[in-house]
Design a protein around this motif. Structure first.
Motif, PDB file in Angstrom:
ATOM      1  N   VAL A 179      95.528  23.575  38.299  1.00 29.12           N
ATOM      2  CA  VAL A 179      96.664  23.422  39.212  1.00 29.12           C
ATOM      3  C   VAL A 179      97.206  22.009  39.084  1.00 29.12           C
ATOM      4  N   ASP A 180      98.517  21.879  39.076  1.00 29.39           N
ATOM      5  CA  ASP A 180      99.154  20.574  38.990  1.00 29.39           C
ATOM      6  C   ASP A 180      98.691  19.695  40.153  1.00 29.39           C
ATOM      7  N   GLN A 181      98.241  18.491  39.840  1.00 26.36           N
ATOM      8  CA  GLN A 181      97.731  17.580  40.849  1.00 26.36           C
ATOM      9  C   GLN A 181      98.764  17.288  41.922  1.00 26.36           C
ATOM     10  N   ARG A 182     100.014  17.227  41.553  1.00 23.36           N
ATOM     11  CA  ARG A 182     101.073  16.940  42.537  1.00 23.36           C
ATOM     12  C   ARG A 182     101.171  18.061  43.568  1.00 23.36           C
ATOM     13  N   TYR A 183     101.000  19.291  43.123  1.00 25.63           N
ATOM     14  CA  TYR A 183     101.056  20.413  44.053  1.00 25.63           C
ATOM     15  C   TYR A 183      99.851  20.403  44.993  1.00 25.63           C
ATOM     16  N   LEU A 184      98.687  20.033  44.456  1.00 22.78           N
ATOM     17  CA  LEU A 184      97.518  19.908  45.320  1.00 22.78           C
ATOM     18  C   LEU A 184      97.743  18.858  46.402  1.00 22.78           C
ATOM     19  N   GLU A 185      98.368  17.749  46.031  1.00 19.96           N
ATOM     20  CA  GLU A 185      98.639  16.692  47.006  1.00 19.96           C
ATOM     21  C   GLU A 185      99.590  17.181  48.091  1.00 19.96           C
ATOM     22  N   ILE A 186     100.572  17.994  47.715  1.00 20.18           N
ATOM     23  CA  ILE A 186     101.515  18.542  48.703  1.00 20.18           C
ATOM     24  C   ILE A 186     100.765  19.413  49.711  1.00 20.18           C
ATOM     25  N   VAL A 187      99.885  20.256  49.212  1.00 22.76           N
ATOM     26  CA  VAL A 187      99.131  21.146  50.094  1.00 22.76           C
ATOM     27  C   VAL A 187      98.141  20.343  50.943  1.00 22.76           C
ATOM     28  N   ARG A 188      97.488  19.369  50.357  1.00 17.49           N
ATOM     29  CA  ARG A 188      96.547  18.543  51.135  1.00 17.49           C
ATOM     30  C   ARG A 188      97.262  17.829  52.269  1.00 17.49           C
ATOM     31  N   ASP A 189      98.442  17.315  51.994  1.00 15.37           N
ATOM     32  CA  ASP A 189      99.215  16.634  53.028  1.00 15.37           C
ATOM     33  C   ASP A 189      99.583  17.596  54.151  1.00 15.37           C
ATOM     34  N   ALA A 190      99.932  18.830  53.780  1.00 12.99           N
ATOM     35  CA  ALA A 190     100.273  19.826  54.801  1.00 12.99           C
ATOM     36  C   ALA A 190      99.055  20.183  55.637  1.00 12.99           C
ATOM     37  N   LEU A 191      97.887  20.297  55.004  1.00 17.35           N
ATOM     38  CA  LEU A 191      96.660  20.618  55.743  1.00 17.35           C
ATOM     39  C   LEU A 191      96.258  19.484  56.677  1.00 17.35           C
ATOM     40  N   ARG A 192      96.543  18.270  56.258  1.00 19.69           N
ATOM     41  CA  ARG A 192      96.316  17.128  57.159  1.00 19.69           C
ATOM     42  C   ARG A 192      97.253  17.237  58.354  1.00 19.69           C
TER      43      ARG A 192
ATOM     44  N   GLY B 283      90.610  43.920  68.096  1.00 15.94           N
ATOM     45  CA  GLY B 283      91.136  42.587  68.329  1.00 15.94           C
ATOM     46  C   GLY B 283      91.251  41.749  67.068  1.00 15.94           C
ATOM     47  N   ASP B 284      92.022  40.669  67.163  1.00 14.70           N
ATOM     48  CA  ASP B 284      92.249  39.779  66.025  1.00 14.70           C
ATOM     49  C   ASP B 284      90.996  38.969  65.692  1.00 14.70           C
ATOM     50  N   ASP B 285      90.820  38.688  64.395  1.00  9.09           N
ATOM     51  CA  ASP B 285      89.774  37.771  63.953  1.00  9.09           C
ATOM     52  C   ASP B 285      90.345  36.358  63.919  1.00  9.09           C
ATOM     53  N   ALA B 286      89.591  35.407  64.442  1.00  6.92           N
ATOM     54  CA  ALA B 286      90.036  34.011  64.506  1.00  6.92           C
ATOM     55  C   ALA B 286      89.378  33.199  63.395  1.00  6.92           C
ATOM     56  N   TRP B 287      90.192  32.406  62.674  1.00  6.16           N
ATOM     57  CA  TRP B 287      89.712  31.570  61.567  1.00  6.16           C
ATOM     58  C   TRP B 287      90.032  30.099  61.813  1.00  6.16           C
ATOM     59  N   PHE B 288      89.155  29.242  61.336  1.00  2.00           N
ATOM     60  CA  PHE B 288      89.487  27.824  61.210  1.00  2.00           C
ATOM     61  C   PHE B 288      88.643  27.240  60.077  1.00  2.00           C
ATOM     62  N   VAL B 289      89.325  26.548  59.159  1.00  2.00           N
ATOM     63  CA  VAL B 289      88.654  25.881  58.046  1.00  2.00           C
ATOM     64  C   VAL B 289      89.085  24.420  58.058  1.00  2.00           C
ATOM     65  N   CYS B 290      88.151  23.509  57.882  1.00  3.07           N
ATOM     66  CA  CYS B 290      88.521  22.094  57.830  1.00  3.07           C
ATOM     67  C   CYS B 290      87.618  21.356  56.847  1.00  3.07           C
ATOM     68  N   TYR B 291      88.144  20.272  56.285  1.00  8.26           N
ATOM     69  CA  TYR B 291      87.319  19.389  55.471  1.00  8.26           C
ATOM     70  C   TYR B 291      87.559  17.947  55.898  1.00  8.26           C
ATOM     71  N   ALA B 292      86.547  17.107  55.657  1.00  6.32           N
ATOM     72  CA  ALA B 292      86.614  15.710  56.104  1.00  6.32           C
ATOM     73  C   ALA B 292      85.660  14.866  55.267  1.00  6.32           C
ATOM     74  N   PRO B 293      85.904  13.549  55.249  1.00  8.36           N
ATOM     75  CA  PRO B 293      87.135  12.875  55.657  1.00  8.36           C
ATOM     76  C   PRO B 293      88.308  13.289  54.759  1.00  8.36           C
ATOM     77  N   TYR B 294      89.484  13.281  55.318  1.00  3.50           N
ATOM     78  CA  TYR B 294      90.655  13.739  54.588  1.00  3.50           C
ATOM     79  C   TYR B 294      90.874  12.943  53.305  1.00  3.50           C
ATOM     80  N   ASP B 295      90.718  11.631  53.384  1.00  7.97           N
ATOM     81  CA  ASP B 295      91.027  10.782  52.231  1.00  7.97           C
ATOM     82  C   ASP B 295      89.833  10.566  51.291  1.00  7.97           C
ATOM     83  N   ASP B 296      88.658  11.123  51.644  1.00  5.17           N
ATOM     84  CA  ASP B 296      87.478  11.031  50.781  1.00  5.17           C
ATOM     85  C   ASP B 296      86.583  12.222  51.094  1.00  5.17           C
ATOM     86  N   PRO B 297      86.987  13.418  50.684  1.00  9.19           N
ATOM     87  CA  PRO B 297      86.326  14.644  51.146  1.00  9.19           C
ATOM     88  C   PRO B 297      84.835  14.704  50.811  1.00  9.19           C
TER      89      PRO B 297
END
Length: 513
Positions: free
Chosen positions: A388-401, A434-448
């Motif tokens: 995957v293009d690194q620039r696209y990954l950065e766009i998605v990471r910024d959105a997840l932040r 009923g609906d299934d609830a999801w949450f996914v997170c990673y940290a630290p954002y700038d040094d996973p």
């Protein structure tokens, strides 16, 4: 033994006793033991002598590393008199103990995960219906080497019940409908619609093929881009207004992704275009959805990334339903429809977004022999590096932040602990429950370093229900990372009570992300 002449026919033997001081803590990762089956006895590995009186691993680590944990029986050749009394020992090979298996699990984090699920789902003496949802799973993983820090599935079971053989009463509890499958490891074998946790991956497909970057869309709350007369709804029925791609992820806007899916549909070869009919699927498959993550315990399932070929096979006897349609695109792109994932797949895939590498998840840390010498150390394994293009990954990471910092409710969960996280919510709809609830997170954002994936079956909205659990576990993860892995804070986790409030229903009226 010192007065054997006074106790004719009595022998002294040393036996092991199993003790689980924390009850059901980490039960699905550890597994349980039991009497070997005839097949296990007759088909034992060449280096293993299994007898019907032995205990053998039946699930989890107990099963996966049974050959390492088990020792050798030893042997004694004796002569006896006519009455069967031992009169001489001809030769003797002493029994030897097995090796010790050390895990990557951190007790304080595991306890935080187990306790969080139990407190949310069944706070009233373990009775389903006294909290939110009917089951759930949490997995915490080190994205740098694949180490599993916590693996929690609820309802759970107490391995103590297998000591001496599982009683009929306990077996009936664990297999009752009201118990909601406590023996199932939902982290590795629970299949769920990914819901909006899928959007970062399908969004990467949109970026790669030019259907996302630099565009904006108007979300009015509903969408009928194929002019069917039966509009699809955004989770926010009031609409989000104008959003770009980043805003689409931050606000989890379905309409943004419906529009991206429509572009894929009309550009596909089946519609006269030049684009592969599976362009979106090929992107998410780069992150190993539809494959086993490869964790070192049994029972893992593959999940499903639906394709036109799969649908044609699935509905081969009902041709009217066998054609891949625009609606299949719009359902799949938001992680609904026939998409099925496991929590361990989601955790590994988000590790791929965070670092650019997907690590093989594992529970084994090291093995030490009976003398305490380290004989095996787990070597981290990179499963794949998604192309995957690194620039696209950065766009998605910024959105997840942005999901974590710009949504007030989620931001408040991390504010007090000061954890810089990125993440995504999701709410999977069902027609009959009923609906299934999801949450996914990673940290630290700038040094996973770590990722935490949480799902609550029939629990409701991801932000309201799953996010507090995920944030609590991530806080425990980061505390352990800082050197706090205090066992004194751990308590006993109860196994399933097998009970549910009579008439309990989780059917929800509408979805909220």
């Amino acid at each position: 033994a010192e007065h054997s002449d006074a106790f004719s026919g009595v022998t002294v033997e040393t036996r092991t006793v199993r003790d689980y001081p924390f009850g059901a803590l980490c039960a699905h990762a550890l597994g349980y033991t039991g009497t070997p089956s005839e097949d296990q006895v007759s088909n034992a590995p060449s280096n293993r002598d299994i007898q019907l009186t032995d205990d053998v691993g039946k699930s989890g680590i107990e099963s996966a590393y049974d050959n390492l944990l088990a020792g050798d029986h030893g042997q004694r050749v004796v002569t006896v008199d006519a009455q069967g009394n031992v009169v001489d020992v001809v030769s003797e090979t002493k029994a030897t103990r097995g090796s010790d298996v050390y895990l990557t699990i951190k007790g304080s984090v595991q306890y935080a995960a187990d306790e969080a699920l139990a407190s949310l789902i069944a706070p009233g003496d373990g009775v389903i219906g006294t909290g939110k949802g009917v089951g759930g799973a949490v997995v915490a993983m080190d994205v740098r080497d694949g180490s599993i820090i916590a693996l929690s599935s609820y309802p759970t079971f107490d391995p103590t019940n297998w000591v001496g053989g599982l009683s009929t009463e306990a077996n009936n509890v664990y297999n009752s409908d009201s118990a909601h499958a406590p023996l199932q490891n939902r982290v590795t074998a629970g299949l769920y619609a990914a819901a909006s946790t899928f959007k970062p991956f399908t969004g990467l497909a949109g970026l790669e093929y030019g259907f996302a970057e630099g565009r904006s869309w108007d979300c009015t709350g509903k969408w009928d881009g194929f002019n069917t007369g039966s509009p699809q709804w955004c989770w926010n029925h009031n609409g989000h207004g104008y959003l770009d791609f980043r805003g689409g992820i931050v606000n989890s806007c379905d309409v943004v992704f419906y529009e991206i899916a429509k572009n894929f549909f009309y550009a596909s070869k089946s519609q006269g275009g030049n684009l592969s009919d599976t362009a979106i699927q090929e992107m998410v498959q780069r992150f190993d959805f539809g494959k086993k993550a490869g964790i070192d315990i049994g029972g893992e399932v593959e999940g499903l990334v639906p394709t036109p070929e799969w649908k044609a096979t699935r509905w081969r006897n009902v041709p009217a339903n066998a054609t891949w349609t625009g609606g299949d695109y719009t359902n799949m792109i938001i992680g609904q429809g026939d998409v099925q994932v496991t929590p361990i797949q989601v955790a590994a895939a988000y590790g791929g977004i965070a670092t650019g590498k997907i690590m093989k998840p594992h529970l084994l840390k090291e093995v030490r022999n009976a003398s305490g010498q380290k004989v095996v150390s787990y070597e981290p394994e990179v499963v794949t590096e998604p192309d995957v293009d690194q620039r696209y990954l950065e766009i998605v990471r910024d959105a997840l932040r942005g999901v974590v910092t710009e949504n007030e409710g989620i931001a408040s969960l991390f504010a007090e602990s000061g954890i810089k996280a990125a993440g995504k919510t999701g709410t999977a709809e069902h027609t009959d429950k009923g609906d299934d609830a999801w949450f996914v997170c990673y940290a630290p954002y700038d040094d996973p370093k770590y990722v935490v994936a949480t799902v609550i079956e029939q629990g409701g909205g991801g932000s309201a229900v799953a996010a507090p659990v995920g944030a609590k576990v991530m806080e425990a993860v980061m505390a352990a990372d800082a050197g706090s892995n205090d066992a004194s804070s751990m308590g006993r986790i109860a196994g399933s009570s097998g009970r549910q409030i009579e008439g309990f229903s989780t059917k929800s009226a509408s979805r909220s992300d």
